[in-house]
Design a protein around this motif. Sequence first.
Motif, PDB file in Angstrom:
ATOM      1  N   LEU A  24      69.174   4.321  -7.112  1.00 27.43           N
ATOM      2  CA  LEU A  24      68.173   5.094  -6.357  1.00 27.43           C
ATOM      3  C   LEU A  24      68.322   4.969  -4.845  1.00 27.43           C
ATOM      4  O   LEU A  24      68.239   5.983  -4.129  1.00 27.43           O
ATOM      5  N   LEU A  66      68.260   1.532 -11.892  1.00 28.41           N
ATOM      6  CA  LEU A  66      67.481   2.157 -10.817  1.00 28.41           C
ATOM      7  C   LEU A  66      67.655   1.458  -9.475  1.00 28.41           C
ATOM      8  O   LEU A  66      67.895   2.125  -8.461  1.00 28.41           O
ATOM      9  N   ARG A 104      67.988  -2.395 -16.762  1.00 31.03           N
ATOM     10  CA  ARG A 104      67.093  -2.622 -15.629  1.00 31.03           C
ATOM     11  C   ARG A 104      67.828  -2.550 -14.294  1.00 31.03           C
ATOM     12  O   ARG A 104      67.222  -2.269 -13.258  1.00 31.03           O
ATOM     13  N   ALA A 142      61.147   8.099 -12.381  1.00 36.00           N
ATOM     14  CA  ALA A 142      61.690   7.780 -11.066  1.00 36.00           C
ATOM     15  C   ALA A 142      62.467   8.949 -10.485  1.00 36.00           C
ATOM     16  O   ALA A 142      62.389   9.233  -9.280  1.00 36.00           O
ATOM     17  N   PHE A 143      63.213   9.658 -11.321  1.00 36.00           N
ATOM     18  CA  PHE A 143      63.995  10.796 -10.839  1.00 36.00           C
ATOM     19  C   PHE A 143      63.092  11.961 -10.436  1.00 36.00           C
ATOM     20  O   PHE A 143      63.356  12.645  -9.439  1.00 36.00           O
ATOM     21  N   GLU A 163      61.119   5.438 -17.909  1.00 36.29           N
ATOM     22  CA  GLU A 163      61.084   4.909 -16.544  1.00 36.29           C
ATOM     23  C   GLU A 163      62.039   5.676 -15.624  1.00 36.29           C
ATOM     24  O   GLU A 163      61.701   5.993 -14.476  1.00 36.29           O
ATOM     25  N   ILE A 164      63.227   5.974 -16.114  1.00 35.99           N
ATOM     26  CA  ILE A 164      64.219   6.668 -15.290  1.00 35.99           C
ATOM     27  C   ILE A 164      63.786   8.105 -15.023  1.00 35.99           C
ATOM     28  O   ILE A 164      63.883   8.598 -13.883  1.00 35.99           O
TER      29      ILE A 164
END
Length: 296
Positions: free
Chosen positions: A235, A231, A228, A26-27, A22-23
């Motif tokens: 972000l 982010l 969790r 997102a990055f 997930e990270i």
Amino acid sequence: MNGAMQSEKARAAAWFRTLRDEIVAAFEALEQSHTDGPLSERAAGRFELRETVRRADDGSEAGGGLMSVLREGRVFEKVGVNVSTVHGTLGAAAQGAMAARGVPGIEDDPSFWASGISLVAHMQNPHAPAVHMNTRMFWTPGAWWFGGGADLNPALPVEADTEHFHAELERHVAPHGEGLYPELKAWADEYFFIPHRGRARGVGGIFMDDRNSGDWEADFALVQDIGRAFLPAFLPLAERRRATPFTDADREAQLIHRGLYAEYNLVYDRGTKFGLATGHDPDAVLMSLPPLAKWA
């Protein structure tokens, strides 16, 4: 305990890998979306992947993981998101350190299993804060526990950014107990401190170690919520600061601040010490070090 914990071990290892995926996604999306501002003319950065291996004293493989590093992107100068699951026998130094911390049974049987995720991001723009996050599960024949946390490391601190980061951590930790967030925040203030400099390495966050309440499910739920929180805590800060104009003086301040970060990780960080002492891939262990740093 070994047979009873197999399912829990597998669930924990799978969660750390899911969080990693997930990270990373997102990055990479953040890199793609940076189309206006410093370095936006560059190609968007992508993570390079490499499998890592832990070597036991006899040279045999004893688990490993996945090292994911993005270098020289639009937003990130260097960011690593590593996961690993390793096992084996603790060396004398690591065994002694855990015995001193009161780990049950470790003096009689130094067998161990450990899984976790570790992330450090060093940013291109000096106004965008560096950040660290890691969570892990550790098992020995006499005990299991969780550890980890997250902390923000801006070279040029902005109060609103610090407040946002802490507010998101508090929001995610709150369901696990009214007094828990202040406890983990105070632990981070103590842990992420550089004694020889007499100062913190950043503006804090949360930290815990040896977390075993006796309820594995509850402790696993807590470590998931810490993951969790990352982010939404980080972000928006990267998005807010990535296009801020900066000067040579700002860059100088960033590089000197990175020197503090490197000092801490090489001298005091438990994860660095453990990884090097137990034979894990040194490049993965030292992934947290910045690509460039300066000392005054």
